[in-house]
Design an enzyme around this catalytic site. Structure first.
Site, PDB file in Angstrom:
ATOM      1  N   ARG A 135       0.809  -1.242   0.000  1.00  0.00           N
ATOM      2  CA  ARG A 135       0.000   0.000   0.000  1.00  0.00           C
ATOM      3  C   ARG A 135       0.833   1.280   0.000  1.00  0.00           C
ATOM      4  O   ARG A 135       0.351   2.354   0.339  1.00  0.00           O
ATOM      5  CB  ARG A 135      -0.991   0.021   1.159  1.00  0.00           C
ATOM      6  N   LYS A 157       3.078  11.015 -11.904  1.00  0.00           N
ATOM      7  CA  LYS A 157       2.263  10.122 -12.734  1.00  0.00           C
ATOM      8  C   LYS A 157       3.041   8.827 -12.914  1.00  0.00           C
ATOM      9  O   LYS A 157       4.177   8.838 -13.394  1.00  0.00           O
ATOM     10  CB  LYS A 157       1.997  10.738 -14.117  1.00  0.00           C
ATOM     11  N   LYS A 241       7.124  22.354 -15.111  1.00  0.00           N
ATOM     12  CA  LYS A 241       6.344  21.176 -14.704  1.00  0.00           C
ATOM     13  C   LYS A 241       5.979  21.265 -13.217  1.00  0.00           C
ATOM     14  O   LYS A 241       4.847  20.951 -12.827  1.00  0.00           O
ATOM     15  CB  LYS A 241       7.100  19.881 -14.997  1.00  0.00           C
ATOM     16  N   ASN A 260      -0.222  17.675 -21.788  1.00  0.00           N
ATOM     17  CA  ASN A 260      -0.516  16.590 -22.722  1.00  0.00           C
ATOM     18  C   ASN A 260      -0.608  17.104 -24.160  1.00  0.00           C
ATOM     19  O   ASN A 260      -1.068  16.382 -25.045  1.00  0.00           O
ATOM     20  CB  ASN A 260      -1.849  15.954 -22.316  1.00  0.00           C
ATOM     21  N   HIS A 267       0.037   9.384 -28.338  1.00  0.00           N
ATOM     22  CA  HIS A 267      -0.225   8.075 -27.707  1.00  0.00           C
ATOM     23  C   HIS A 267      -0.898   7.121 -28.686  1.00  0.00           C
ATOM     24  O   HIS A 267      -0.613   5.914 -28.696  1.00  0.00           O
ATOM     25  CB  HIS A 267      -1.119   8.250 -26.469  1.00  0.00           C
TER      26      HIS A 267
HETATM   27  P1  NAD Z   1      13.194   4.593 -21.810  1.00  0.00           P
HETATM   28  O1  NAD Z   1      12.974   4.581 -20.372  1.00  0.00           O
HETATM   29  O2  NAD Z   1      12.770   3.421 -22.600  1.00  0.00           O
HETATM   30  O3  NAD Z   1      14.746   4.858 -22.067  1.00  0.00           O
HETATM   31  C1  NAD Z   1      15.189   4.916 -23.395  1.00  0.00           C
HETATM   32  C2  NAD Z   1      16.404   4.006 -23.635  1.00  0.00           C
HETATM   33  O4  NAD Z   1      17.565   4.659 -23.116  1.00  0.00           O
HETATM   34  C3  NAD Z   1      16.344   2.660 -22.964  1.00  0.00           C
HETATM   35  O5  NAD Z   1      16.868   1.691 -23.825  1.00  0.00           O
HETATM   36  C4  NAD Z   1      17.231   2.838 -21.746  1.00  0.00           C
HETATM   37  O6  NAD Z   1      17.801   1.634 -21.298  1.00  0.00           O
HETATM   38  C5  NAD Z   1      18.294   3.753 -22.293  1.00  0.00           C
HETATM   39  N1  NAD Z   1      18.982   4.595 -21.337  1.00  0.00           N
HETATM   40  C6  NAD Z   1      18.479   5.196 -20.235  1.00  0.00           C
HETATM   41  N2  NAD Z   1      19.399   5.999 -19.694  1.00  0.00           N
HETATM   42  C7  NAD Z   1      20.508   5.896 -20.450  1.00  0.00           C
HETATM   43  C8  NAD Z   1      21.782   6.500 -20.409  1.00  0.00           C
HETATM   44  N3  NAD Z   1      22.069   7.427 -19.496  1.00  0.00           N
HETATM   45  N4  NAD Z   1      22.690   6.141 -21.337  1.00  0.00           N
HETATM   46  C9  NAD Z   1      22.385   5.232 -22.297  1.00  0.00           C
HETATM   47  N5  NAD Z   1      21.187   4.662 -22.412  1.00  0.00           N
HETATM   48  C10 NAD Z   1      20.256   4.992 -21.499  1.00  0.00           C
HETATM   49  O7  NAD Z   1      12.488   5.873 -22.496  1.00  0.00           O
HETATM   50  P2  NAD Z   1      12.259   7.374 -22.015  1.00  0.00           P
HETATM   51  O8  NAD Z   1      12.178   8.169 -23.246  1.00  0.00           O
HETATM   52  O9  NAD Z   1      13.189   7.766 -20.956  1.00  0.00           O
HETATM   53  O10 NAD Z   1      10.825   7.306 -21.327  1.00  0.00           O
HETATM   54  C11 NAD Z   1       9.666   7.061 -22.086  1.00  0.00           C
HETATM   55  C12 NAD Z   1       8.557   6.666 -21.139  1.00  0.00           C
HETATM   56  O11 NAD Z   1       8.257   7.750 -20.270  1.00  0.00           O
HETATM   57  C13 NAD Z   1       7.272   6.311 -21.847  1.00  0.00           C
HETATM   58  O12 NAD Z   1       6.779   5.088 -21.343  1.00  0.00           O
HETATM   59  C14 NAD Z   1       6.333   7.434 -21.502  1.00  0.00           C
HETATM   60  O13 NAD Z   1       4.988   7.037 -21.476  1.00  0.00           O
HETATM   61  C15 NAD Z   1       6.840   7.843 -20.160  1.00  0.00           C
HETATM   62  N6  NAD Z   1       6.493   9.227 -19.764  1.00  0.00           N
HETATM   63  C16 NAD Z   1       5.933   9.406 -18.542  1.00  0.00           C
HETATM   64  C17 NAD Z   1       5.630  10.681 -18.115  1.00  0.00           C
HETATM   65  C18 NAD Z   1       5.093  10.904 -16.731  1.00  0.00           C
HETATM   66  O14 NAD Z   1       4.693  12.028 -16.417  1.00  0.00           O
HETATM   67  N7  NAD Z   1       5.089   9.904 -15.882  1.00  0.00           N
HETATM   68  C19 NAD Z   1       5.903  11.784 -18.943  1.00  0.00           C
HETATM   69  C20 NAD Z   1       6.474  11.553 -20.175  1.00  0.00           C
HETATM   70  C21 NAD Z   1       6.775  10.255 -20.584  1.00  0.00           C
HETATM   71  N1  GLY Z   2       3.597  14.281 -18.782  1.00  0.00           N
HETATM   72  C1  GLY Z   2       2.289  14.758 -18.494  1.00  0.00           C
HETATM   73  C2  GLY Z   2       2.039  14.967 -17.045  1.00  0.00           C
HETATM   74  O1  GLY Z   2       2.883  14.707 -16.221  1.00  0.00           O
HETATM   75  O2  GLY Z   2       1.004  15.406 -16.683  1.00  0.00           O
END
Ligand code: NAD
Ligand code: GLY
Length: 375
Positions: A135, A157, A241, A260, A267
């Site tokens: 939890r 998020k 943000k 968004n 998406h």
């Molecule tokens: P990811 O986490 O897949 O990382 C991208 C790639 O980079 C992976 O292969 C990872 O292993 C590699 N990597 C990470 N750090 C590295 C480094 N320092 N050096 C070399 N390689 C490295 O992708 P991302 O773009 O970081 O994240 C995308 C995700 O984030 C999506 O699932 C998206 O929906 C989510 N997201 C969430 C929010 C939120 O508010 N929670 C906002 C935007 C995006």
């Molecule tokens: N990336 C969109 C949000 O955090 O609301």
């Protein structure tokens, strides 16, 4: 939305920048600096127990996780390292369960602190695991991609994907701290770096015209990963943000929904093409072009503003041409967007550069026509 004043002055490499996320009892700091991973004391200070679970993937663990865990161990922490398979395609129940399996096997209790070491995929999954494990246990975000440093690690998020939609299963759950070591960006592949640029550009287009103009003027430096430009862009993105999240943590008053911008189209692209085919930032970049064109189509922004926005997205190396996906498929995915109201698709549209709004009454046939013809 009242945003804090921007400060783009160069920061000496050893200095740390702190951006506070003001959320009452759930408030925390985003700490930005170079080489911060070398000092684990701030993380240990936040841990109530002697155990810290570091979740990463084999790639990031190999680059940074081993040394990070060693430092924690040397400081007397009982460290449990968990490696999840890498990639958006693994942001699912099965992979999430690997975290619970490992933590329960080691009888981790509620005082266990979790650390998400990696990009947005790791951050979103660890955040969700922390929200629901017994939890709720405390967690810290240590983002290592540009996208995670400017967006996903901040704001609470957390989610996993479902085959029918991105981030459909999740929770709002804030970290105790976000520790951004900009030195980790040195190893980030070019395509991933560009993907992160999309979310930086998003803040400018949707919320801050001055920041957009700054990005426009500094795009060459950003594309070359100039350290000063990069720290400025990360700092400003986090400030924006943090302000948005403080004003609308759970996306209930329309403020946070503006983050968004481009994501409703984006998406749908990610889901329709199959997770990981287009990177999140690539889909968002293209989605922002579509949202910009749609705003221009409705006469809300002039053609010159639209061209200026699309030019920056293109110069950042992001796709500006939509992939070939049938309008019905796009609409099917868009019909499950979390911003929708009673089945009606709502979009973030522009009224001007830096000024966006959640449009409640977009004619659904107009969206269909746009997706079918591109106009
Ligand atoms: P990811 O986490 O897949 O990382 C991208 C790639 O980079 C992976 O292969 C990872 O292993 C590699 N990597 C990470 N750090 C590295 C480094 N320092 N050096 C070399 N390689 C490295 O992708 P991302 O773009 O970081 O994240 C995308 C995700 O984030 C999506 O699932 C998206 O929906 C989510 N997201 C969430 C929010 C939120 O508010 N929670 C906002 C935007 C995006
Ligand atoms: N990336 C969109 C949000 O955090 O609301």
């Amino acid at each position: 939305m009242n945003l804090p004043v921007a400060n783009h002055s160069a920061v000496p490499p050893k200095d740390q920048i702190r951006v506070h996320v003001r959320l009452g009892l759930r408030s925390y700091d985003i700490v930005i600096g170079t080489g911060l991973l070398a000092d684990v004391s701030s993380i240990i200070n936040l841990a109530a127990g002697a155990r810290i679970v570091v979740v990463s993937n084999p790639l990031v663990s190999g680059l940074y996780g081993g040394a990070f865990a060693k430092k924690l161990t040397a400081a007397g922490v009982d460290v449990i390292q968990i490696e999840l398979p890498d990639g958006e395609v693994h942001k699912d129940w099965q992979t999430l369960n690997m975290i619970f399996d490992a933590m329960l096997a080691r009888a981790c209790d509620r005082k266990t602190m979790m650390v998400a070491l990696g990009g947005g995929v790791i951050g979103d999954m660890v955040g969700f695991a922390a929200a629901v494990y017994q939890r709720g246990v405390p967690f810290v975000q240590v983002p290592t991609t540009l996208l995670a440093q400017v967006d996903s690690s901040v704001g609470g998020k957390t989610a996993i994907n479902h085959p029918l939609g991105k981030n459909m299963i999740g929770a709002f759950y804030q970290p105790k701290m976000v520790l951004i070591d900009t030195a980790t960006l040195a190893t980030l592949p070019e395509r991933e770096y560009r993907s992160g640029m999309a979310e930086i550009i998003k803040y400018g287009i949707a919320l801050d015209a001055d920041f957009f103009a700054w990005i426009e003027a500094n795009l060459d430096a950003l594309n070359q990963r100039d350290p000063n430009a990069l720290v400025s862009a990360i700092r400003r993105s986090c400030e924006i943000k943090a302000a948005v999240v403080a004003a609308d943590e759970h996306e209930t008053n329309g403020g946070r929904a503006l983050l968004n911008f481009g994501h409703t189209f984006g998406h749908a692209i990610e889901t329709a093409l199959g997770y990981g085919t287009w990177l999140h930032g690539e889909a968002v970049g293209c989605g922002m072009v579509m949202a910009t064109r749609f705003s221009a189509k409705l006469g809300q922004i002039d053609a010159a503003t639209g061209d200026r926005i699309i030019d920056v997205i293109q110069r950042a190396g992001l796709p500006v041409k939509a992939p070939s996906i049938e309008a019905d498929v796009m609409l099917d995915h868009m019909s499950r967007d979390k911003k929708n109201d009673a089945g009606v698709i709502r979009l973030i549209l522009l009224d001007a550069l830096g000024k966006s709004r959640l449009a409640n009454r977009v004619d659904q046939q107009t969206i269909r026509h746009f997706l079918t013809t591109g106009q």
